[in-house]
Design a protein around this motif. Structure first.
Motif, mmCIF file in Angstrom:
data_model
loop_
_atom_site.group_PDB
_atom_site.id
_atom_site.type_symbol
_atom_site.label_atom_id
_atom_site.label_comp_id
_atom_site.label_asym_id
_atom_site.label_seq_id
_atom_site.Cartn_x
_atom_site.Cartn_y
_atom_site.Cartn_z
ATOM 1 N N GLY B 116 0.821 -1.205 0.000
ATOM 2 C CA GLY B 116 0.000 0.000 0.000
ATOM 3 C C GLY B 116 0.856 1.257 0.000
ATOM 4 O O GLY B 116 0.588 2.210 -0.735
ATOM 5 N N LEU B 117 1.910 1.270 0.797
ATOM 6 C CA LEU B 117 2.764 2.454 0.868
ATOM 7 C C LEU B 117 3.467 2.712 -0.464
ATOM 8 O O LEU B 117 3.544 3.844 -0.932
ATOM 9 C CB LEU B 117 3.806 2.282 1.978
ATOM 10 C CG LEU B 117 3.259 2.366 3.389
ATOM 11 C CD1 LEU B 117 4.345 2.042 4.404
ATOM 12 C CD2 LEU B 117 2.700 3.751 3.672
ATOM 13 N N PHE B 118 3.945 1.641 -1.079
ATOM 14 C CA PHE B 118 4.620 1.827 -2.367
ATOM 15 C C PHE B 118 3.641 2.300 -3.428
ATOM 16 O O PHE B 118 3.966 3.113 -4.283
ATOM 17 C CB PHE B 118 5.286 0.518 -2.810
ATOM 18 C CG PHE B 118 6.703 0.407 -2.350
ATOM 19 C CD1 PHE B 118 6.986 -0.116 -1.100
ATOM 20 C CD2 PHE B 118 7.740 0.843 -3.143
ATOM 21 C CE1 PHE B 118 8.289 -0.200 -0.656
ATOM 22 C CE2 PHE B 118 9.053 0.747 -2.705
ATOM 23 C CZ PHE B 118 9.334 0.233 -1.459
ATOM 24 N N ARG B 119 2.401 1.795 -3.344
ATOM 25 C CA ARG B 119 1.394 2.217 -4.321
ATOM 26 C C ARG B 119 1.099 3.691 -4.162
ATOM 27 O O ARG B 119 0.963 4.418 -5.136
ATOM 28 C CB ARG B 119 0.104 1.437 -4.116
ATOM 29 C CG ARG B 119 -0.221 0.483 -5.211
ATOM 30 C CD ARG B 119 -1.677 0.178 -5.185
ATOM 31 N NE ARG B 119 -2.071 -0.407 -3.925
ATOM 32 C CZ ARG B 119 -2.017 -1.710 -3.672
ATOM 33 N NH1 ARG B 119 -1.609 -2.535 -4.594
ATOM 34 N NH2 ARG B 119 -2.395 -2.173 -2.503
ATOM 35 N N ASN B 120 0.973 4.128 -2.908
ATOM 36 C CA ASN B 120 0.718 5.544 -2.665
ATOM 37 C C ASN B 120 1.833 6.412 -3.205
ATOM 38 O O ASN B 120 1.608 7.470 -3.759
ATOM 39 C CB ASN B 120 0.588 5.814 -1.161
ATOM 40 C CG ASN B 120 -0.786 5.455 -0.670
ATOM 41 O OD1 ASN B 120 -1.654 5.132 -1.455
ATOM 42 N ND2 ASN B 120 -0.983 5.507 0.629
ATOM 43 N N ALA B 121 3.053 5.913 -3.052
ATOM 44 C CA ALA B 121 4.189 6.725 -3.454
ATOM 45 C C ALA B 121 4.435 6.682 -4.952
ATOM 46 O O ALA B 121 4.786 7.688 -5.553
ATOM 47 C CB ALA B 121 5.436 6.244 -2.712
ATOM 48 N N TYR B 122 4.250 5.525 -5.576
ATOM 49 C CA TYR B 122 4.688 5.376 -6.960
ATOM 50 C C TYR B 122 3.590 5.013 -7.934
ATOM 51 O O TYR B 122 3.862 4.824 -9.111
ATOM 52 C CB TYR B 122 5.797 4.317 -7.035
ATOM 53 C CG TYR B 122 7.067 4.760 -6.354
ATOM 54 C CD1 TYR B 122 7.431 4.247 -5.106
ATOM 55 C CD2 TYR B 122 7.887 5.717 -6.929
ATOM 56 C CE1 TYR B 122 8.587 4.669 -4.484
ATOM 57 C CE2 TYR B 122 9.041 6.133 -6.318
ATOM 58 C CZ TYR B 122 9.392 5.614 -5.090
ATOM 59 O OH TYR B 122 10.533 6.033 -4.469
ATOM 60 N N GLY B 123 2.353 4.918 -7.498
ATOM 61 C CA GLY B 123 1.296 4.550 -8.435
ATOM 62 C C GLY B 123 1.410 3.101 -8.855
ATOM 63 O O GLY B 123 2.264 2.367 -8.385
ATOM 64 N N SER B 124 0.546 2.707 -9.768
ATOM 65 C CA SER B 124 0.516 1.296 -10.138
ATOM 66 C C SER B 124 1.013 1.003 -11.536
ATOM 67 O O SER B 124 1.058 -0.148 -11.934
ATOM 68 C CB SER B 124 -0.913 0.762 -10.065
ATOM 69 O OG SER B 124 -1.386 0.882 -8.777
ATOM 70 N N SER B 125 1.361 2.046 -12.279
ATOM 71 C CA SER B 125 1.693 1.779 -13.683
ATOM 72 C C SER B 125 3.027 1.095 -13.844
ATOM 73 O O SER B 125 3.271 0.427 -14.825
ATOM 74 C CB SER B 125 1.733 3.073 -14.477
ATOM 75 O OG SER B 125 0.445 3.465 -14.815
ATOM 76 N N GLY B 126 3.917 1.291 -12.900
ATOM 77 C CA GLY B 126 5.212 0.650 -13.048
ATOM 78 C C GLY B 126 6.284 1.627 -13.486
ATOM 79 O O GLY B 126 6.006 2.692 -14.023
#
Lengths: 310, 295, 418
Positions: B116-126
């Motif tokens: 969740g934290l990484f998603r918040n920081a970097y989004g989901s597109s890659g």
């Protein structure tokens, strides 16, 4: 009454009063979500709290119950009660098959087998034409109960759902406080001893499992009617994970724990939806805190504090 | 052209080879899990997130510090390993006295938080990450073009897997480790610092996951969800191989890769589920797994 | 354990206190009856934590709010509010949130909603509550076909338009034999079907398809090798989001881009950004909006960029802006109170007025709810050709608005009187 202790009877009455009063203050559709989740958690609690088996694939039974109820409602236009019963029967039948395969193992292996089996159920739901795949079964009518009670009104639906919940809740409680339940308790505490006393422990565990799956199926069927859809989310392993979180947070092996857990988790999901990405983080943090410091869950801690068993 | 079951021979061999390559990934990932479970009795559901952190670490090293792929192969596991040490000291160590299942639940929660934290920081597109120049291109093997990078992955994975197995099974350090998990107080009485040993073992398992992450970064999209796509399969590998057995995980990892590869040719829609089918069958016939010790 | 009056009372108090805390947790659920000031509320519902975070997400909300600013809400005497939520790609959660928005929070217009299964589930809810539903995010052409609704407008793209532009145009440009890599679920299959039909109609052939499990597949190598072995000229990617990014990355690895053209049937500029131009260069894709297309689009992008600095707008984001703007025009025309009462009437008014904005130029909404904008086939630039940040596309083929969409009759929309 019903095998409740004095404290539990009071808590039960409080719960019934809240169920009766809340829809006038809070949003009925939200409350129905809570009740379905609570029933599912009660079913799950039966198997983990009282038999000691962690099933990591309980969503399979909830979801299949949901699909079957939705399908019969939409295509056969049956009475709503019949649809829900079909849901329960599906849960039970699937529980019998999967349980028979899984019950021989225990502990972590049981959890892994149930996870694997539910993944296969998920795959089946993904591919089978009747489930509608990604779209799920949509526009399921609410129909009538007992032929004449029209469920399209949210409040009427709410009373029916509350009745289903209370019936399921009492059923679970009755199962636990019966001779059958006593044997289960004995098996959980010392299985070899129970076997030496002549009990066929695998059969007892299987029956408890099937009952749990049946109630899970009923919860799924009810949920499908409330929202009018049955989708892949219902059979996904994240739903399995969520019911574990709910029961853990509420209190494993307590009577009122699952209901409390369902209330908190559903409220949290609802409230946090506007914050988008923080829901999963919050759920994760709660898992961690619960395991480290709060293993007895809300009701468990409350009960320990008041020195009663809830 | 030889036809086997209706599929042209070269295509089949190509798929088998691809399956082996995938198997290398599974073996690599399940190795860390097997080490952590075998030595520490913790079911580390956070393994997928740690794998993802390894991939992100290599991306961050490239993007923020300009450090390329080959140094990242060492640095990323080191960095994530240090994170693993912190995790172990603060959270994981409290799990040893509890039932297995609590460990599973806690690490599951941990994975939700990390992802969740990484998603918040970097989004989901890659995030983009290129194959290093020296490993680009493909070799014509006759029946298919094999990308050089994939060949490198198999080699690197095999080397690391066998080295890990050798360390644990064949060296004095490994012996001490195994003894410590069987009877910690006794080993501690010999003067060995058992808690530190356990911390380092956990960090080692984590570093293995991160290493797999660096290997994966150039070919799979570096995004926060990449771990959860693998974790179910990797768990199945560990369970089938036998939950404490290092060699079991390695062999099963490769084996399952091949089975999955074959399924992709004949019935591709089921390729994600065939692993679970195998797991159920194995668990029913031989509950401790193919190479596991009796429970 | 003795039960004293004290402990019994404590139990009851505790048990009662905890649920009473729920209103604090679920504050938005409990509203006292509100004064009847007509505030128009727009609810942006999309994926803010999953695979579609960058192609929709917060940037859609930013663009919707920009519409409010550009329209000059205060000057026109309207009170408008924008709220948003994350549906996590779960239909039941989406239905739950939407019902609550309509029943309790006074939301009048539902905006964005990616993921076709979610988008379809909300059709009946919006129809039942007679609210306005403007969809920019979802792809399914069934939304204006078999599942159409008079409360609904599909704003900027669908599977048919994508197939026709990418499929049809590529065949004309010489890519006449196709092999599909298809995500095995309704959307992927539909994309494959629509494109196959159009490829064949334009004179091409479909040599095969590899359906892969969705979601969860990260490794496409064996499917790509099968595609290579088929000898097709074009690799059609009937998937979206992270799958598209992965399949393209791996197609490069296996050298497919040398022997085959790669057609990404659903791809956005944010995915190109995630891939990087050295991998994405040469790809063909269709969008109905590009930030660098003309002065007006550049001006729009300049306005929104400060609020979404790392994510340039794609056609969905532009669609949210355009839809919100047009909606506000209709509301101003009808009067807020009238618009709040009747969703069908508002949508009818929107269909009667021509759409005009900086993003799409002029367009018209058809009776079945299809907003007819032009579609553009773009080719992604190579690193050498790109001169600045997010300078990614060069225009190859324009399909004008009246040709880009499925003909009205073919949709079999039930409420259209023919």
């Amino acid at each position: 009454m019903f095998g409740f202790s004095r404290a539990q009877s009071i808590a039960f009455v409080v719960m019934v009063v809240l169920i009766a009063v809340c829809p006038y203050v809070l949003y009925p559709v939200f409350l129905m979500r809570v009740l379905c989740a609570a029933l599912f958690a009660c079913a799950f609690n039966l198997i983990i709290g009282y038999v000691g088996l962690l099933s990591f694939g309980h969503a399979a039974f909830f979801g299949m119950g949901s699909y079957v109820a939705a399908w019969t409602m939409k295509h056969w236009h049956v009475d709503a009660s019949v649809a829900i019963i079909f849901g329960g029967l599906t849960g039970a039948a699937l529980g019998l098959v999967l349980g028979y395969l899984a019950i021989r193992r225990s502990g972590i292996y049981f959890a892994m087998i149930t996870l694997a089996l539910s993944q296969m159920v998920y795959f089946f739901c993904l591919e089978a034409p009747f489930t509608g795949g990604e779209d799920g079964i949509q526009q399921v009518p609410r129909g009538h109960v007992f032929g004449f009670i029209d469920l399209s009104n949210d409040m009427t639906m709410y009373w029916v759902v509350s009745a289903v919940f209370l019936a399921g809740f009492l059923l679970v409680h009755r199962i636990i406080h019966s001779p059958f339940g006593q044997v289960l308790k004995g098996i959980r505490e010392n299985e070899p001893r129970a076997t030496s006393l002549g009990y066929r422990t695998d059969d007892y565990k299987l029956i408890a499992f099937v009952l749990s799956c049946m109630i899970a199926g009923i919860a799924g069927g009810t949920k499908a009617l409330v929202f009018g859809i049955a989708t892949l989310t219902d059979v996904h392993y994240s739903t399995s994970g969520e019911v574990v979180l709910t029961t853990l947070l509420g209190g494993l092996g307590t009577v009122f724990g699952p209901a409390m857990g369902a209330l908190v988790v559903t409220s949290m999901e609802n409230y946090l939806a506007q914050f988008g990405a923080w829901v999963t983080v919050t759920q994760g943090v709660i898992f961690i805190i619960c395991v480290l410091a709060f293993r007895r869950g809300i009701i468990g801690e409350l009960g320990a504090f008041l020195k009663i068993s809830l | 052209m030889i036809m086997i079951f209706g599929i042209p021979g070269p295509l089949l061999f190509g798929q088998l080879l691809l399956g082996l390559i995938n198997g290398a990934f599974y073996a690599m990932l399940s190795l860390g899990l097997a080490v952590i479970f075998g030595m520490l009795n913790i079911i580390n559901f956070a393994h997928g997130s740690l794998f993802m952190m390894g991939a992100f670490a290599s991306w961050m090293l490239l993007n923020y510090l300009g450090i390329g792929y080959f140094p990242a192969l060492i640095l990323a596991p080191l960095l994530v390993g240090i994170f693993g040490i912190i995790l172990e000291k603060t959270i994981i160590s409290r799990l040893y006295k509890l039932d297995h299942l609590y460990g599973l639940l806690l690490t599951f929660g941990l994975s939700l938080v990390i992802e969740g934290l990484f998603r918040n920081a970097y989004g989901s597109s890659g995030m983009p990450y290129r194959i290093p120049n020296i490993l680009q291109g493909a070799t014509n093997l006759g029946f298919m073009y094999m990308p050089n990078y994939r060949g490198w992955v198999v080699v690197a994975a095999l080397v690391v897997c066998i080295a890990t197995w050798a360390i644990i099974e064949k060296t004095p350090l490994g012996a001490t480790l195994r003894a410590a998990t069987e009877n910690a107080p006794l080993v501690q009485a010999f003067g060995v610092n058992v808690p530190r040993l356990i911390t380092l073992t956990y960090a080692g398992g984590v570093a293995l996951a991160a290493f797999a992450g660096v290997l994966a970064a150039p070919i799979y999209s570096v995004n926060p969800n990449m771990g959860s796509n693998f974790i179910n399969t990797v768990f199945a590998v560990v369970v089938i191989g036998g939950m404490g057995s290092i060699m079991g995980s390695i062999i099963t990892g490769f084996g399952l890769g091949v089975i999955e590869g074959l399924t992709k040719v004949f019935y591709p829609q089921a390729s994600a589920t065939v692993v679970f089918l195998v797991m159920v069958i194995v668990l029913l016939i031989r509950p401790r797994g193919l190479f596991g010790k009796a429970a | 354990m003795t039960l004293t009056r004290r402990s019994a009372l404590k139990t009851a108090a505790a048990a009662a206190a905890l649920p009473a805390a729920a209103p604090l947790v679920g504050a938005p659920l409990w509203r006292p009856a509100r004064a009847q000031a007509p505030t128009i509320k727009i609810g942006v519902l999309n994926d803010q934590s999953g695979p579609y975070t960058n192609t929709g997400g917060v940037t859609s909300v930013v663009c919707a709010k920009q519409a409010l600013e550009d329209f000059g809400v205060a000057a026109k005497g309207l009170k408008v509010e924008v709220i948003s939520a994350d549906h996590q790609n779960k239909p039941d959660l989406a239905v739950s949130i939407t019902r609550q928005w309509f029943d309790r929070d006074g939301v009048d217009m539902l905006l964005d909603v990616p993921t076709s299964s979610v988008a379809l589930a909300l059709q009946s809810v919006c129809r039942e509550k007679n609210k306005v539903y403007l969809n920019a995010g979802a792809a399914s052409s069934a939304l204006t076909g078999s599942q159409c609704s008079p409360n609904f407008v599909h704003w900027c793209y669908d599977t048919y338009m994508l197939s026709k532009s990418t499929g049809g145009a590529m065949v004309k440009a010489g890519g006449d034999s196709w092999y599909f890599l298809t995500a095995d679920y309704a959307f992927g299959k539909q994309l494959q079907d629509d494109t196959s039909t159009l490829v064949k109609a334009a004179g091409g052939k479909v040599l095969g398809a590899a359906p892969y499990p969705f979601p969860g597949t990260t490794d496409f190598s064996s499917f790509l090798v099968q595609a290579q072995a088929s000898g097709a000229k074009v690799l059609g990617l009937a998937n979206a989001g992270g799958d598209t990014v992965n399949s393209i990355k791996q197609a490069h690895e296996f050298g497919l881009n040398g022997s085959m053209q790669i057609a990404a049937l659903l791809m956005f500029i944010n995915d190109v950004h995630a891939l990087g131009l050295d991998t994405a260069g040469g790809l063909n894709l269709t969008e109905s909006f590009y930030w660098d297309m003309n002065d007006k689009t550049r001006a729009f992008t300049k306005r929104v960029l400060p609020k979404t600095p790392n994510n340039y707008p794609n056609m969905i984001h532009a669609g949210c802006y355009s839809a919100a703007l047009h909606y506000l025009k209709a509301v101003a025309d009808m009067g807020a109170a009238e618009a709040k009462k009747d969703g069908v009437a508002t949508v009818s008014r929107m269909k009667a007025m021509p759409v005009e904005d900086d993003c799409f130029g002029t367009s018209k909404i058809r009776e079945d709810g299809r907003n007819m904008v032009a579609s553009y086939l773009f080719e992604v630039k190579t690193p050498a050709e790109s001169k600045g940040p997010w300078d990614y596309y060069k225009l190859k083929v324009t399909t004008p608005a009246d040709e880009a969409w499925r003909p009205l009759a073919d949709g079999h929309c039930s409420f259209i009187k023919t």
